[in-house]
Design an enzyme around this catalytic site. Sequence first.
Site, mmCIF file in Angstrom:
data_model
loop_
_atom_site.group_PDB
_atom_site.id
_atom_site.type_symbol
_atom_site.label_atom_id
_atom_site.label_comp_id
_atom_site.label_asym_id
_atom_site.label_seq_id
_atom_site.Cartn_x
_atom_site.Cartn_y
_atom_site.Cartn_z
ATOM 1 N N GLY A 224 -5.916 -0.912 4.962
ATOM 2 C CA GLY A 224 -7.107 -0.155 5.432
ATOM 3 C C GLY A 224 -7.095 1.028 5.871
ATOM 4 O O GLY A 224 -6.010 1.453 6.388
ATOM 5 N N THR B 54 -7.699 7.523 0.304
ATOM 6 C CA THR B 54 -8.371 6.600 1.451
ATOM 7 C C THR B 54 -7.301 6.827 2.621
ATOM 8 O O THR B 54 -7.853 7.144 3.735
ATOM 9 C CB THR B 54 -8.160 5.045 1.275
ATOM 10 O OG1 THR B 54 -8.825 4.794 0.074
ATOM 11 C CG2 THR B 54 -8.653 4.263 2.123
ATOM 12 N N VAL C 52 4.878 -0.674 5.339
ATOM 13 C CA VAL C 52 4.934 -2.087 5.323
ATOM 14 C C VAL C 52 3.957 -2.435 6.268
ATOM 15 O O VAL C 52 4.154 -1.916 7.632
ATOM 16 C CB VAL C 52 6.368 -2.577 5.714
ATOM 17 C CG1 VAL C 52 6.497 -4.036 5.728
ATOM 18 C CG2 VAL C 52 7.414 -2.135 4.829
ATOM 19 N N ILE D 2 0.376 -2.319 11.379
ATOM 20 C CA ILE D 2 1.286 -3.168 12.058
ATOM 21 C C ILE D 2 2.311 -2.439 12.427
ATOM 22 O O ILE D 2 2.983 -2.175 11.501
ATOM 23 C CB ILE D 2 1.383 -4.556 11.670
ATOM 24 C CG1 ILE D 2 0.309 -5.300 11.097
ATOM 25 C CG2 ILE D 2 2.412 -5.325 12.550
ATOM 26 C CD1 ILE D 2 0.536 -6.416 10.199
ATOM 27 N N LYS E 176 7.370 -4.312 0.006
ATOM 28 C CA LYS E 176 7.569 -4.139 1.164
ATOM 29 C C LYS E 176 8.683 -5.235 1.615
ATOM 30 O O LYS E 176 9.358 -4.746 2.597
ATOM 31 C CB LYS E 176 6.053 -4.948 1.785
ATOM 32 C CG LYS E 176 5.163 -3.944 1.505
ATOM 33 C CD LYS E 176 3.886 -4.646 1.993
ATOM 34 C CE LYS E 176 2.447 -3.733 1.640
ATOM 35 N NZ LYS E 176 1.187 -4.613 1.710
#
Lengths: 414, 414
Positions: free
Chosen positions: A298, A11, A127, A131, A200
């Site tokens: 994602g 992915t 992590v 973001i 994380k």
Amino acid sequence: MINVAVMGHGTVGSGVVEVLLKNHDSIAKKAGEEINIKYVLDLREFPDSPLHDRFVKDFSIIEKDPAVKVVVECMGGLHPAYDFVKACLLAGKSVATSNKELVAEKGAELLRIAKDKNVNFLFEASVGGGIPIIRPLNQCLAANEVYEIAGILNGTTNFILSKMIHEQMSFDDALALAQKLGYAERDPSADIEGADACRKICILASLAFGKHVYPNQVHTEGITKITLEDVEYASNYGGVVKLLGRVKKLDDGRLSVMVSPAIVERSGQLAGVEDVFNAILVRGDAIGDVVFYGRGAGKLPTASAVVADVIDCAKHVNRRKLLFWEDKAEGYIADYLEVPTRFYVRLSAQKPMETLAAIREEFGEVQRLSRPGAPDDELAFVTGEGPEGELRSKLDVLKKQGAQVLGMIRLCDY
Amino acid sequence: MINVAVMGHGTVGSGVVEVLLKNHDSIAKKAGEEINIKYVLDLREFPDSPLHDRFVKDFSIIEKDPAVKVVVECMGGLHPAYDFVKACLLAGKSVATSNKELVAEKGAELLRIAKDKNVNFLFEASVGGGIPIIRPLNQCLAANEVYEIAGILNGTTNFILSKMIHEQMSFDDALALAQKLGYAERDPSADIEGADACRKICILASLAFGKHVYPNQVHTEGITKITLEDVEYASNYGGVVKLLGRVKKLDDGRLSVMVSPAIVERSGQLAGVEDVFNAILVRGDAIGDVVFYGRGAGKLPTASAVVADVIDCAKHVNRRKLLFWEDKAEGYIADYLEVPTRFYVRLSAQKPMETLAAIREEFGEVQRLSRPGAPDDELAFVTGEGPEGELRSKLDVLKKQGAQVLGMIRLCDY
């Protein structure tokens, strides 16, 4: 031109290839050099990939090609990812990875090798997916003494909790829905048991405080014991249940690091983070609270973070980014039972009046909570603050008197 | 050791001195060099400052001292800040500034000089105070084609709107309270008329899209016309009123840039940003939506962002950060009247039934809004989407038929 190898075409890896091809020109402008994907390492065949002629199955081709300056690792898991990444760094190549397990377990060692070899080992995507957090923490907040970080670090569990909170869906149903929507793996344990969030927070704690925190040093609880009753009581308290990874520097210099469900007040900055979104709150002495929010997983969000690292590696060939932490130190992580906390507690009491008296005896005046339709033998309350071990001892007294603890969740002020 | 001069010892400048002294050791570690404040430039006397013997009143002392490698500019305003910063860059010194007016008006020119002189011109603190946004936008999101940015960029107006929304305080009362609490200046016009937010969106737009956007190119509306009635209707619609700075890349490559009040849905990512907090949402093709949240002003948050830039300057002496944009291009900014939008409209209609028929005639079926206690001649509705100029023409038809427009606010999907 900078030659890059991408290891793993799953992915994230296929997303990295996609982003590098799609935004080729603007990326070249930002990197100051064209980025060329010379190899993609995968054991599978991808005849439809526009790069199908660049696939290789033998890692040593990448390792031994001095033209490859930057290697992207998106294989996941510890082996062979660790062995390959180590070999690449030792061969003088910079590495960008999205692999949180690798960084959480082997970060200090790999950062040391990168330093010795004057190359970069970057992991922005490890992590919070897309973001930006590693670079802001390392650079933008560099003027701060960071003393606390707390985050909703796992989208799957946040999705499940959101469904429980807003649609009164049971944990099992919410998990099944998450699996149906592709948010949870068929084996969801790494998410729901907290291991993913643990990795994380280890990375964030290591980076913010300068010494490696390993997953096995972190008290980790998942969300499998959270019930709709707990969610309702949390709501009566004015809060919501979230799975938080958090680290705090204690007055004695040690760290408290933990992953667990926590009740946060509804007006708090993490309470409004819904569904699969992640958010990370950083508390510093100068900055106060800063929150970073977005999709924590994602394909393309994560890939974009990896590619940002690739751009940074390309800009810093033969120069190092100051991203580093030491290996672990003895006595650096405080036992969670020593750390002050507050609890929400839900009890079943055969003799409620006696238990209530015992609660007062042990905890003093407590805030009682209620929910519609609660059975007569159910009691729920929030405790004052005390070292976790002490609070648990007090609960043991209640248990000895016949009370049964049905649920307990820590309270947090984020 | 890196010698630094701080120009301006007001709120931010004194904060920079405080942070550099307080976190001296950890900053030295992160910068790889000790940071020494050699001069503080201010016309006033500060006999109580621990650095009182380093104050100078004559800028040329700083300009001519080759030992000063990094200059911090916290004077504010365009002159003499611009002249001093330009002189410093020309003298081969890197500059870190918190001055949004300077960057919004002179950014392209100063970045060009910095590039020519191989020094750095950094301004993390100029947008969002302590919230990391410039560096994340420039580096972490570098793999993205950013196509939209929207932000609550001014804490004063957000405080006022929060009071209007949650406490039904009038605009005037909320402004007076903001002044009392020190959130608003005695002359609040730069905040409430939108000029402050305008400078910040100019900087973000310039950085994200690579060409300078000047404040006078940006359609800017403040919040002085927002009434409690509008706030109530917004609530009935399911939204809240926020002052947004926003920029969007249109399909034809031009930018739409605007500062104006906007109604955002209550479930949106900017709706929950309350009081003096700021938040900036960045939309990219790979990342999706990312939000950066925190205190957008204040002495120490802003100072910490400036000091992060100082650290970066210290780490990059004789090397440049790739932070750059071109000067403005002709025809680059779209006329706001061309850009598609939706409006909430509040009318006073002497003949409500006729006006209602005219609304249907002009706008088709619209969503009507209501509020308790509205006078009989008041009508409120939200339009469908259309170029702003067309929507305004349709309203002109209603006005000609005797309707009076009492309020209109754009709708946004953030």
